[in-house]
Every structure is written in structure tokens, then in C-alpha cells.
Design a protein around this motif. Sequence first.
Motif, mmCIF file in Angstrom:
data_model
loop_
_atom_site.group_PDB
_atom_site.id
_atom_site.type_symbol
_atom_site.label_atom_id
_atom_site.label_comp_id
_atom_site.label_asym_id
_atom_site.label_seq_id
_atom_site.Cartn_x
_atom_site.Cartn_y
_atom_site.Cartn_z
ATOM 1 N N TYR A 14 0.858 -1.180 0.000
ATOM 2 C CA TYR A 14 0.000 0.000 0.000
ATOM 3 C C TYR A 14 0.893 1.229 0.000
ATOM 4 C CZ TYR A 14 -3.981 -2.968 1.322
ATOM 5 O OH TYR A 14 -4.956 -3.921 1.366
ATOM 6 N N VAL A 16 1.126 4.906 1.096
ATOM 7 C CA VAL A 16 0.449 5.825 2.015
ATOM 8 C C VAL A 16 1.292 7.083 2.191
ATOM 9 C CG1 VAL A 16 -0.742 3.978 3.270
ATOM 10 C CG2 VAL A 16 1.526 4.698 4.020
ATOM 11 N N VAL A 27 3.836 0.533 2.419
ATOM 12 C CA VAL A 27 3.594 -0.419 3.502
ATOM 13 C C VAL A 27 3.392 -1.789 2.871
ATOM 14 C CG1 VAL A 27 2.012 -1.111 5.352
ATOM 15 C CG2 VAL A 27 2.492 1.322 4.960
ATOM 16 N N ALA A 29 1.917 -4.990 3.175
ATOM 17 C CA ALA A 29 0.902 -5.629 4.035
ATOM 18 C C ALA A 29 0.946 -7.150 3.928
ATOM 19 C CB ALA A 29 -0.486 -5.118 3.675
ATOM 20 N N GLU A 48 -3.765 -11.290 14.590
ATOM 21 C CA GLU A 48 -4.154 -10.050 15.260
ATOM 22 C C GLU A 48 -4.561 -8.992 14.227
ATOM 23 O OE1 GLU A 48 -0.535 -8.740 17.151
ATOM 24 O OE2 GLU A 48 0.518 -8.998 15.268
ATOM 25 N N SER A 49 -5.162 -7.927 14.727
ATOM 26 C CA SER A 49 -5.569 -6.822 13.877
ATOM 27 C C SER A 49 -4.341 -6.235 13.166
ATOM 28 C CB SER A 49 -6.251 -5.770 14.750
ATOM 29 O OG SER A 49 -6.552 -4.653 13.971
ATOM 30 N N GLY A 50 -4.470 -6.012 11.859
ATOM 31 C CA GLY A 50 -3.377 -5.432 11.097
ATOM 32 C C GLY A 50 -2.395 -6.450 10.546
ATOM 33 N N SER A 51 -2.664 -7.745 10.740
ATOM 34 C CA SER A 51 -1.720 -8.769 10.279
ATOM 35 C C SER A 51 -1.843 -9.061 8.781
ATOM 36 C CB SER A 51 -1.903 -10.058 11.091
ATOM 37 O OG SER A 51 -3.220 -10.543 11.010
ATOM 38 N N GLY A 52 -2.875 -8.512 8.139
ATOM 39 C CA GLY A 52 -3.000 -8.671 6.694
ATOM 40 C C GLY A 52 -4.121 -9.600 6.258
ATOM 41 N N LYS A 53 -4.979 -10.000 7.189
ATOM 42 C CA LYS A 53 -6.054 -10.949 6.873
ATOM 43 C C LYS A 53 -7.010 -10.403 5.813
ATOM 44 C CE LYS A 53 -7.657 -11.078 11.126
ATOM 45 N NZ LYS A 53 -6.798 -10.031 11.732
ATOM 46 N N SER A 54 -7.486 -9.185 6.024
ATOM 47 C CA SER A 54 -8.450 -8.623 5.079
ATOM 48 C C SER A 54 -7.802 -8.334 3.727
ATOM 49 C CB SER A 54 -9.066 -7.339 5.636
ATOM 50 O OG SER A 54 -9.855 -7.627 6.761
ATOM 51 N N THR A 55 -6.557 -7.921 3.768
ATOM 52 C CA THR A 55 -5.826 -7.677 2.515
ATOM 53 C C THR A 55 -5.766 -8.949 1.687
ATOM 54 O OG1 THR A 55 -4.510 -5.937 3.565
ATOM 55 C CG2 THR A 55 -3.597 -6.952 1.576
HETATM 56 P P1 ADP Z 1 -6.331 -7.296 9.280
HETATM 57 O O1 ADP Z 1 -7.527 -7.581 8.424
HETATM 58 O O2 ADP Z 1 -5.576 -8.517 9.670
HETATM 59 O O3 ADP Z 1 -6.686 -6.482 10.478
HETATM 60 P P2 ADP Z 1 -5.461 -5.582 7.080
HETATM 61 O O4 ADP Z 1 -5.291 -6.485 5.929
HETATM 62 O O5 ADP Z 1 -6.705 -4.776 7.136
HETATM 63 O O6 ADP Z 1 -5.281 -6.434 8.433
HETATM 64 O O7 ADP Z 1 -4.220 -4.592 7.158
HETATM 65 C C1 ADP Z 1 -2.870 -5.011 7.016
HETATM 66 C C2 ADP Z 1 -1.947 -3.817 6.992
HETATM 67 O O8 ADP Z 1 -2.164 -3.048 5.801
HETATM 68 C C3 ADP Z 1 -2.149 -2.840 8.141
HETATM 69 O O9 ADP Z 1 -0.909 -2.311 8.477
HETATM 70 C C4 ADP Z 1 -3.052 -1.780 7.545
HETATM 71 O O10 ADP Z 1 -2.858 -0.566 8.179
HETATM 72 C C5 ADP Z 1 -2.582 -1.732 6.115
HETATM 73 N N1 ADP Z 1 -3.665 -1.378 5.173
HETATM 74 C C6 ADP Z 1 -4.794 -2.082 4.956
HETATM 75 N N2 ADP Z 1 -5.563 -1.516 4.013
HETATM 76 C C7 ADP Z 1 -4.895 -0.395 3.610
HETATM 77 C C8 ADP Z 1 -5.164 0.626 2.635
HETATM 78 N N3 ADP Z 1 -6.266 0.612 1.889
HETATM 79 N N4 ADP Z 1 -4.243 1.617 2.503
HETATM 80 C C9 ADP Z 1 -3.118 1.624 3.240
HETATM 81 N N5 ADP Z 1 -2.810 0.704 4.159
HETATM 82 C C10 ADP Z 1 -3.674 -0.308 4.352
#
Ligand code: ADP
Length: 281
Positions: A14, A16, A27, A29, A48-55
Motif C-alpha cells: 500500500y 500511504v 507499507v 501488508a 491479530e488486527s493489522g496482520s494482513g487478513k483482510s488484505t
Molecule cells: P487485518 O484484516 O488482519 O486487520 P489488514 O489487511 O486490514 O489487516 O491490514 C494489514 C496492513 O495493511 C495494516 O498495516 C493496515 O494498516 C494496512 N492497510 C490495509 N488496508 C490499507 C489501505 N487501503 N491503505 C493503506 N494501508 C492499508
Amino acid sequence: MNFTVEGKAITQDYHVPGGMFGGAKTVRALKGVDFAVEQGKTLAIVGESGSGKSTLARIIALIDAPSSGELRMDGDVVDISRRRPGRGLRSKVQMVFQNPYGSLNPRQKIGDVLMEPMVINTSVSTAERQERAEAMLVKVGLGPEHFNRYPHMFSGGQRQRIAIARALMLNPTLLVLDEPVSALDLSVQAQVLNLLADLQEEFNLTYVFVSHDLSVVKYIADDVMVMSQGEVVEKGSREEVFANPTHPYTQQLFAATPVTNIEAIRARVERRRALRMGKTG
Ligand code: ADP
Ligand code: MG
């Protein structure tokens, strides 16, 4: 082995604000993630939160293209340089999000919500669209009488049933579910998990199921993949990972999670199953 979906060395960057001289910084991810899910099975992704699951979930659901890596669906390499995969592939993979209210248009009747994917992706007649939508409402435990109602008239659990119904309208083979029950009460969680288990069996669906709740994972997963800071730190069958978490991060994660939920969920699911079996003979 016949994998429905497989990823190799998937990365996601990402860009940013906050770089030098007012520019962007990167970043990373996802730092080279490998995974595979067999047809009809559930891969749970925890961390944990921020580990990249949703990405990762959005990449598997073909919503975002990864920065690099290889993604295969049913053996074929997905051309990740094309942001919009073809119709056929697109309809095979669907996503369900945590917040069903956010993903439903408040001014759209439920019937239209369910028929919309067919309008866009198929040439099915209006009459048949309605018939299929009503049948799907019944499948997810709602009824045809809900066809003309609006999202605000439903409870959180019912809205998630609607989101699941919408995801199933095009007969997908893979559902990517990102924290699908995390916003629901414990008793409602059990019902929705039970529904997902039934649907998986009936349609031989493959699930990629993101959760931070190990009790939910223990109930739904065949395989478990643990992520930390964009990397897979542990993976294996549910039995292996739960019996013997080897990575320090996984041990820490397991130690921090109360294990009471799973027993409550299991008990409710079992009770409902028994009740239903009794009813149908
Ligand atoms: P999780 O779902 O495990 O909480 P995410 O996949 O949402 O984690 O996020 C992984 C990392 O990527 C985090 O550091 C988050 O801040 C960053 N991130 C996620 N989406 C974006 C985005 N659209 N732009 C910039 N950074 C992002
Ligand atoms: Mg997330």
C-alpha cells in the motif's frame, strides 16, 4: 491434489502518505504468502488486527489485485494484471463482509438485492430471477415474504443471512468470509455458523474464513493459517494447530483467547441440529 484456490508468494504493497519530502511511503501488508484450499473445505485465517487478513481476503475474492505473486483458481492462473477478471471467474468467487448493514443498500428491497447479481451477470428472465431469489431466501432460513422488505427491517443475524444469500445467487464455488459473525451476538453467531456449515455441505462450497476468534475457527475450520505482520507464521490442520501451536506468536494468540465461546457455540449448534433432525424424521 485438486485445490480450488491456491496462492504463491502473494505480496501486497500500500502506498500511504508519510514518506520523505512529502511523498508516499510503501507499507508491505503481505510479504509473500503461500496458501491452498481444497474444494469443499474451509481454510481459516487468524491473526491479530493489522496482520494482513483482510488484505489477503480481498485478493482471494478477486476484489484487489496483489502487487506480485501467483493466484490459481481451479488450476488456472488468474491474470492479476487485469483488474477485472472475466464474468465466469467473477461469479465463482464471492465475498461476505463483517458488517452486513454496511454492505446492503438501505433503499434497496431484499428481492432486488438478491436479483441484482443475476441482472448483471446472466440473461435469466425477470420471472425466473424472482423465483430463484425467493428460493434462496428459504435456503438461508428466511422466507419469500421478506422479498419486498428493506434492510432496516431485519436483525443483524438476518442481514448476514441476506448477505450470504446474495453471495450464493450465482452458484459460486468459493466464498471468502471476512469476520462474518464477529458483529453478532453469541447465540446468533452459532445460528449463522450452522447455516454456513449446512450450505457448505449442500453446495460443496469452499470457504476462506477470516476470524480473530479462535473459538469460531475451532468450530468451522478444516485447516488453519496464522498470520502475523503480513506473513504466515503457522499452518496446518485444525487438529494440529490447536493441539500443538508451535510458533511463539500462535502460542501467545491461543493463550490470550478465552476458550469458553466454543463450548457455548457447539452446544447451541448441536441442540438445533438435534431439534431439526427430530422434526424431519
Ligand atoms: P487485518 O484484516 O488482519 O486487520 P489488514 O489487511 O486490514 O489487516 O491490514 C494489514 C496492513 O495493511 C495494516 O498495516 C493496515 O494498516 C494496512 N492497510 C490495509 N488496508 C490499507 C489501505 N487501503 N491503505 C493503506 N494501508 C492499508
Ligand atoms: Mg480485517
